[in-house]
Design a protein around this motif. Sequence first.
Motif, PDB file in Angstrom:
ATOM      1  N   HIS A 220      51.485  62.716 -29.603  1.00 58.34           N
ATOM      2  CA  HIS A 220      52.805  63.325 -29.797  1.00 58.34           C
ATOM      3  C   HIS A 220      53.225  64.138 -28.585  1.00 58.34           C
ATOM      4  O   HIS A 220      52.436  64.355 -27.659  1.00 58.34           O
ATOM      5  CB  HIS A 220      52.798  64.209 -31.048  1.00 58.34           C
ATOM      6  CG  HIS A 220      51.858  65.373 -30.945  1.00 58.34           C
ATOM      7  ND1 HIS A 220      50.516  65.284 -31.207  1.00 58.34           N
ATOM      8  CD2 HIS A 220      52.078  66.657 -30.589  1.00 58.34           C
ATOM      9  CE1 HIS A 220      49.941  66.457 -31.033  1.00 58.34           C
ATOM     10  NE2 HIS A 220      50.861  67.317 -30.651  1.00 58.34           N
TER      11      HIS A 220
ATOM     12  N   HIS B 170      50.145  63.933 -25.908  1.00 56.07           N
ATOM     13  CA  HIS B 170      48.785  64.448 -26.102  1.00 56.07           C
ATOM     14  C   HIS B 170      48.394  64.489 -27.568  1.00 56.07           C
ATOM     15  O   HIS B 170      49.237  64.367 -28.457  1.00 56.07           O
ATOM     16  CB  HIS B 170      48.701  65.876 -25.546  1.00 56.07           C
ATOM     17  CG  HIS B 170      49.428  66.863 -26.415  1.00 56.07           C
ATOM     18  ND1 HIS B 170      50.795  66.998 -26.410  1.00 56.07           N
ATOM     19  CD2 HIS B 170      48.979  67.725 -27.365  1.00 56.07           C
ATOM     20  CE1 HIS B 170      51.154  67.906 -27.290  1.00 56.07           C
ATOM     21  NE2 HIS B 170      50.077  68.371 -27.902  1.00 56.07           N
TER      22      HIS B 170
ATOM     23  N   HIS C 291      55.820  67.776 -27.542  1.00 51.39           N
ATOM     24  CA  HIS C 291      56.605  68.917 -28.000  1.00 51.39           C
ATOM     25  C   HIS C 291      57.748  69.121 -27.009  1.00 51.39           C
ATOM     26  O   HIS C 291      57.596  68.872 -25.812  1.00 51.39           O
ATOM     27  CB  HIS C 291      55.764  70.193 -28.044  1.00 51.39           C
ATOM     28  CG  HIS C 291      54.512  70.057 -28.851  1.00 51.39           C
ATOM     29  ND1 HIS C 291      54.528  69.871 -30.208  1.00 51.39           N
ATOM     30  CD2 HIS C 291      53.203  70.080 -28.486  1.00 51.39           C
ATOM     31  CE1 HIS C 291      53.270  69.797 -30.650  1.00 51.39           C
ATOM     32  NE2 HIS C 291      52.457  69.910 -29.617  1.00 51.39           N
TER      33      HIS C 291
ATOM     34  N   GLU D 189      44.092  66.023 -34.226  1.00 50.01           N
ATOM     35  CA  GLU D 189      45.124  66.989 -34.551  1.00 50.01           C
ATOM     36  C   GLU D 189      46.350  66.282 -35.112  1.00 50.01           C
ATOM     37  O   GLU D 189      47.035  66.771 -35.987  1.00 50.01           O
ATOM     38  CB  GLU D 189      45.504  67.785 -33.291  1.00 50.01           C
ATOM     39  CG  GLU D 189      46.707  68.705 -33.450  1.00 50.01           C
ATOM     40  CD  GLU D 189      47.431  68.891 -32.127  1.00 50.01           C
ATOM     41  OE1 GLU D 189      47.042  68.266 -31.134  1.00 50.01           O
ATOM     42  OE2 GLU D 189      48.409  69.649 -32.119  1.00 50.01           O
TER      43      GLU D 189
HETATM   44 FE   LIG Z   1      50.376  69.265 -29.897  1.00 50.05          FE
END
Ligand SMILES: [Fe+2]
Length: 232
Positions: A150, A194, A152, A146
């Motif tokens: 990273h 993740h 969030h 993905e």
């Molecule tokens: Fe993500």
Amino acid sequence: MLAMHSALHVSDDPPAVLDRDLVDTFGVRYAVPLATARVVEAQPTNLYHYRAYIGPAAVTVERGDCVYLIGDDGESAVLRRGPTTIPSRFLATVIRGYMPEDKSTSIVQGTTLPYVNGCSTKQLFPPDRPGDPTLQLLYMPPHTTEQAHHVHSTARVVYILRGRGTSVVGIGAHTHHHPLVAGMVCILEPMCPHHFETGAEPLVCVPLHVFSSTGARELEHPMLHGTHILEL
Ligand SMILES: [Fe+2]
């Protein structure tokens, strides 16, 4: 270190040997809808409040709040503002203090915005204003990741719509892999390091951003701008 996450409620399907301390530390929860709903709430440390109902439930939404849910056909998404009570079969997430207009959409068409590593996205319910919550569609082709690893800054409540993949959570040697299959829910708390990966099958999922980061342009949208890469 984020150590404020409550114990995870993980279904037995698919089976997995979980390092509970590791997963608790980094802030991820996995679940499969069962006969009765499980309720997962924002942690006390979160900036924004959500409450996710995983599995069948009659969801009560107070005035001033709204709910994002996967339709009973499994091929649509619905947004309803409170006050209301609405039945939910798969996943419904109530967000406190946000009350846009009622909306609904099918989720059978493809994606429309480029993402990274061959992935792409579509805003099922775009944020009305920059920073508002948003429901996204994420398509991952086979044999990709993905993103780089990273975080969030706000929670993600992710419904796995179709296909199969793997969720990778943690840092370095303290990394955990968990399978993602259709019907599962993966909740990533703020700052959970993740990324998702695919093998021979694609993965299609529906992430709800509990408050986002921007509006939408070709290369400027909440999936890109809400993702902060970790250079490890
Ligand atoms: Fe993500």
